[in-house]
Write a protein that holds these residues in place. Structure first.
Motif, short mmCIF file in Angstrom:
data_model
loop_
_atom_site.label_atom_id
_atom_site.label_comp_id
_atom_site.label_asym_id
_atom_site.label_seq_id
_atom_site.Cartn_x
_atom_site.Cartn_y
_atom_site.Cartn_z
N ALA A 1 0.79 -1.28 0.13
CA ALA A 1 -0.24 -0.20 -0.14
C ALA A 1 0.95 1.12 -0.46
CB ALA A 1 -1.09 0.34 0.77
N PHE A 2 1.84 0.60 0.44
CA PHE A 2 3.39 2.26 0.46
C PHE A 2 4.55 2.08 -0.61
CE2 PHE A 2 2.15 2.38 5.18
CZ PHE A 2 0.98 3.23 4.69
N THR A 3 4.65 0.97 -1.89
CA THR A 3 5.77 1.54 -2.84
C THR A 3 4.45 0.61 -3.26
OG1 THR A 3 5.70 -1.27 -1.92
CG2 THR A 3 7.15 0.30 -0.18
N GLU A 5 2.14 1.84 -7.25
CA GLU A 5 2.30 3.00 -8.19
C GLU A 5 0.65 2.89 -7.95
OE1 GLU A 5 3.90 2.99 -12.20
OE2 GLU A 5 6.32 2.07 -11.75
N GLU A 6 -0.38 1.45 -7.92
CA GLU A 6 -1.09 1.99 -7.97
C GLU A 6 -1.96 0.59 -7.15
OE1 GLU A 6 -2.73 3.47 -9.79
OE2 GLU A 6 -1.48 5.45 -10.92
N PRO A 7 -2.12 0.88 -5.83
CA PRO A 7 -1.99 0.11 -4.92
C PRO A 7 -3.61 0.30 -4.45
CG PRO A 7 -1.45 2.30 -3.54
CD PRO A 7 -1.00 2.37 -5.12
N VAL A 9 -5.71 -0.09 -2.02
CA VAL A 9 -5.68 1.06 -0.98
C VAL A 9 -4.43 1.93 -0.74
CG1 VAL A 9 -6.75 1.85 1.39
CG2 VAL A 9 -7.21 -0.43 0.11
N ASP A 10 -4.69 3.27 -0.74
CA ASP A 10 -3.19 3.74 -0.83
C ASP A 10 -2.85 4.34 0.10
OD1 ASP A 10 -0.78 5.45 -1.27
OD2 ASP A 10 -2.20 6.85 -3.14
N ARG A 12 -0.47 5.89 1.63
CA ARG A 12 0.39 7.44 1.83
C ARG A 12 -0.13 8.58 2.05
NH1 ARG A 12 3.15 6.40 -4.05
NH2 ARG A 12 0.74 5.89 -4.54
N GLU A 141 -4.23 14.68 -6.86
CA GLU A 141 -4.40 13.43 -6.76
C GLU A 141 -4.75 12.35 -6.00
OE1 GLU A 141 -0.79 15.03 -6.22
OE2 GLU A 141 -2.32 15.77 -7.29
N ARG A 142 -4.86 12.85 -4.69
CA ARG A 142 -5.29 11.81 -3.60
C ARG A 142 -6.33 11.87 -3.02
NH1 ARG A 142 0.77 11.42 0.04
NH2 ARG A 142 2.44 10.33 -2.02
N ASN A 145 -9.13 8.48 -2.97
CA ASN A 145 -8.87 8.19 -2.02
C ASN A 145 -8.85 7.98 -0.71
OD1 ASN A 145 -7.54 5.36 -1.75
ND2 ASN A 145 -5.99 6.72 -0.68
#
Length: 266
Positions: A1-3, A5-7, A9-10, A12, A141-142, A145
């Protein structure tokens, strides 16, 4: 989820300080919102013996307070620092729960009036700015989510809060009952005198075993007081929680544009 590119569940978004604290605030608001919605009816039903209609008539004030405070909170969110608004809300909520730490078995509509007003008004003063503070410093962009995660925290807080509150009620009720029972035994002169007086009162009722009735009545009184003390413990716990949260507001940053804060949370 942290690494990735397109998780799916993001997570970050939690690296943003405001979003992390905002989610924490939302989690605790969920505890207060759903927790007190559970506590008040249980208190009135268990201690006061109210039915559903009587409970509704006693508790509608909180909903009215939220209804009338909502537009005021919306206006204030564009005029004052959101952090100050949140602090007022958290400390107001803590004041209401602290008020409830002094409750007795005789508390009714009028004794619950001020705590309910404080709860309703303070809840809206918390909820409105939390959305803007949590989502107002995130990159566009975040937001999509992050808003989903943010809404989840409030519901999660409600679920966890209800479980913890009910567990504390049960455990503290057993604890207080055991402690009170130590003072209500045959070796206690006060307990014997109380039992004797109650027995004499029940002797006037035909067809009733006065001694058994008196013992049952005394046991019920002890159980009621133990339950009452457990409610006071929960309200004290909520007081500390919300007062502490009010201090945590000092660690968040003011959004650059309060008026343009996101409305992703609801």
């Amino acid at each position: 989820a942290f690494t990735a590119e397109e998780p799916i569940v993001d997570l970050r978004a939690f690296t943003n300080v405001n979003f992390a604290f905002g989610s924490l605030f939302s989690f605790v608001v969920g505890i207060g919102l759903y927790g007190l919605t559970y506590l008040y009816p249980v208190f009135l039903g268990r201690i006061r013996g109210y039915d559903s209609m009587m409970i509704g008539e006693a508790l509608f004030v909180s909903g009215l307070a939220m209804f009338f405070t909502a537009p005021v909170a919306g206006i204030l969110s564009n005029k004052i620092d959101l952090r100050l608004m949140m602090m007022i809300g958290f400390f107001g909520f803590a004041t209401g729960t602290w008020w409830m730490t002094h409750l007795t078995a005789d508390w009714d509509f009028y004794e619950l009036l001020i705590p309910q007003i404080l709860r309703g008004c303070s809840m809206m003063l918390c909820m409105v700015p939390i959305n803007n503070i949590a989502l107002g410093t995130l990159p566009p962009e975040r937001l999509k989510n992050a808003s989903g995660l943010f809404n989840l925290t409030r519901n999660l807080g409600g679920a966890v809060g209800l479980a913890v509150i009910n567990t504390v009620l049960i455990d503290r009720n057993a604890f207080h009952y055991a402690r009170l029972a130590e003072h209500v035994q045959w070796g206690s002169a006060e307990a014997q005198q109380k039992l004797q007086n109650m027995t004499m009162n029940f002797e006037q009722t035909a067809g009733l075993d006065a001694t058994k009735a008196a013992i049952s009545k005394l046991s019920g009184m002890v159980q009621q007081q133990a339950s009452l003390l457990s409610f006071m413990d929960v309200f004290y716990m909520l007081t500390v929680l919300f007062a502490t949260l009010g201090l945590f507001v000092l660690f968040i940053r003011k959004p650059a544009d309060q008026a343009g804060g996101s409305g992703g949370g609801h």
